[in-house]
Structures are given as C-alpha cells and as structure tokens.
Design a protein around this motif. Structure first.
Motif: not given
Length: 85
Positions: A19-25, A55-58, A73-80, A82-85
């Motif tokens: 599954i393609e996934v982006a990793i960011a920091s 659309d989905i952020i872990l 981000a200025k607007d988080w509406r419409g996003k999922i 998931i706080d894994v911490t």
C-alpha cells in the motif's frame, strides 16, 4: 505524519501489504528519502504541507508536537485524523 518509531512501524505495515503511503515529519523530504527507501518502495517521503492534503492522516507525533501539526493546515474539515499516539 511522524517518522519516529511509531510512524516507521506503521509505514512498514503498509509497505508489507504493498500500500502506497507517505511519511512526513518536520524534516525535509530529502532527509526522509533514505528512511522511506529502507522501509519499502511504496513509502514516499513527503513534507508536512503535502501530507496534510491527504484525506486520511495517521498522526504519530509526540503529544507536545500536536499544536505544531495542527497549525500546519488552515482547515481540517473533511479529513479523517487517527491519532495513534
């Protein structure tokens, strides 16, 4: 979001399934490139500004960093989120 132990573990899990996934920091994508390559070919290094377009952020960052991420981000509406911490 997050390239620490939890973020890497999640990226590895997705990579094993192809599954393609982006990793960011807070580090630049160029700095994350060796880590992404070591995890798997479906892992793409990204900037925080690009990652928040998903659309989905872990969220796998330390609790004290939530504010910094939230202000990215200025607007988080419409996003999922998931706080894994």
């Amino acid at each position: 979001m997050g390239a620490g132990a939890v973020g890497q573990a999640l990226a590895k899990m997705f990579a094993r399934k192809g599954i393609e996934v982006a990793i960011a920091s807070t580090r630049a994508p160029k700095a994350l490139a060796p880590l992404a390559k070591a995890i798997g070919t479906t892992v793409i290094p990204s900037s925080l500004n690009e990652a928040i377009k998903a659309d989905i952020i872990l969220l796998a960052v330390p609790f004290w960093a939530h504010g910094e991420v939230a202000n990215t981000a200025k607007d988080w509406r419409g996003k999922i989120i998931i706080d894994v911490t």
